[in-house]
Design an enzyme around this catalytic site. Structure first.
Site, short mmCIF file in Angstrom:
data_model
loop_
_atom_site.label_atom_id
_atom_site.label_comp_id
_atom_site.label_asym_id
_atom_site.label_seq_id
_atom_site.Cartn_x
_atom_site.Cartn_y
_atom_site.Cartn_z
CB CYS A 85 -71.00 21.64 -89.68
SG CYS A 85 -72.55 22.61 -89.68
CG HIS A 195 -69.70 24.10 -85.70
ND1 HIS A 195 -68.99 24.33 -86.86
CD2 HIS A 195 -71.01 24.27 -86.02
CE1 HIS A 195 -69.83 24.62 -87.84
NE2 HIS A 195 -71.06 24.60 -87.35
CD GLU A 197 -65.43 24.23 -85.55
OE1 GLU A 197 -66.33 24.66 -86.30
OE2 GLU A 197 -65.18 23.02 -85.42
#
Length: 219
Positions: A85, A195, A197
């Protein structure tokens, strides 16, 4: 890679750090995954993950004040390195966000999604920030894409996108509504705007690929 590695996640006070740690730990339980603000640990790690979240100016300010900038720059040049990011945007020279200077490791800048162009194919206005799931097309092959389908979906939260001078850096793109850079790679470095995650199985696979990557660009 079968030998035990130390994977350092850089904690300079910005980023979705706990979620990144949990995701990487999930796919790399046999390795030493550390969330750290210690420059010596980052410098000695086998691999480095550099997350970023929030305003670019705050990220750069925190990084500069943390004492981690020098070791992060060195890691980005010397060992397998993953930017996430704003951690990707910071690698470039400049961001339109608050007219902020980046690390300048790559030529290029981060641009805000322009309001005049934020119209979809049926004439509906698109929101900024760009937030939610989007397809990522592989602009070229790279080991980070192993086991990930071309056009698989990843989760984005951003108002700015990277515009590299060297388009050969780009390994992944998305559309919103025009095509923008979603991932870059150079030598032993990879960085993504989305992202992992927050991106379910595809995101975990990307982290798994980074953990297993030997730092070479060939598959």
């Amino acid at each position: 890679m079968s030998t035990k590695q130390r994977i350092a996640i850089v904690d300079y006070g910005m980023g979705n750090l706990r979620s990144v740690y949990q995701a990487v730990k999930h796919v790399a339980d046999e390795h030493d995954v550390v969330l750290t603000h210690d420059p010596e640990i980052v410098a000695s790690a086998d691999k480095v993950i550099f997350p970023g979240q929030g305003a670019m100016r705050d990220c750069m300010k925190n990084l500069n004040e943390s004492g981690l900038r020098i070791v992060v720059e060195a890691a980005a040049k010397e060992k397998p390195f993953l930017g996430v990011c704003v951690g990707m945007q910071m690698l470039f020279e400049h961001s339109e966000e608050a007219n902020t200077e980046g690390l300048g490791l790559f030529k290029g800048r981060s641009l805000r999604f322009p309001a005049a162009l934020m119209i979809d194919e049926v004439g509906q206005k698109l929101k900024v920030p760009h937030m939610g799931w989007n397809n990522v097309k592989h602009a070229r092959q790279h080991p980070i894409w192993q086991g990930i389908d071309n056009n698989d979906r990843f989760y984005y939260v951003h108002s700015y996108f990277v515009h590299p001078v060297d388009t050969d850096l780009v390994i992944g793109v998305s559309d919103y509504p025009f095509t923008f850079c979603g991932a870059i790679a150079s030598e032993q470095l990879v960085a993504v705007q989305f992202h992992p995650e927050k991106s379910d199985k595809a995101g975990l696979q990307l982290y798994r690929n980074f953990v297993n990557w030997d730092g070479k660009t060939s598959s």
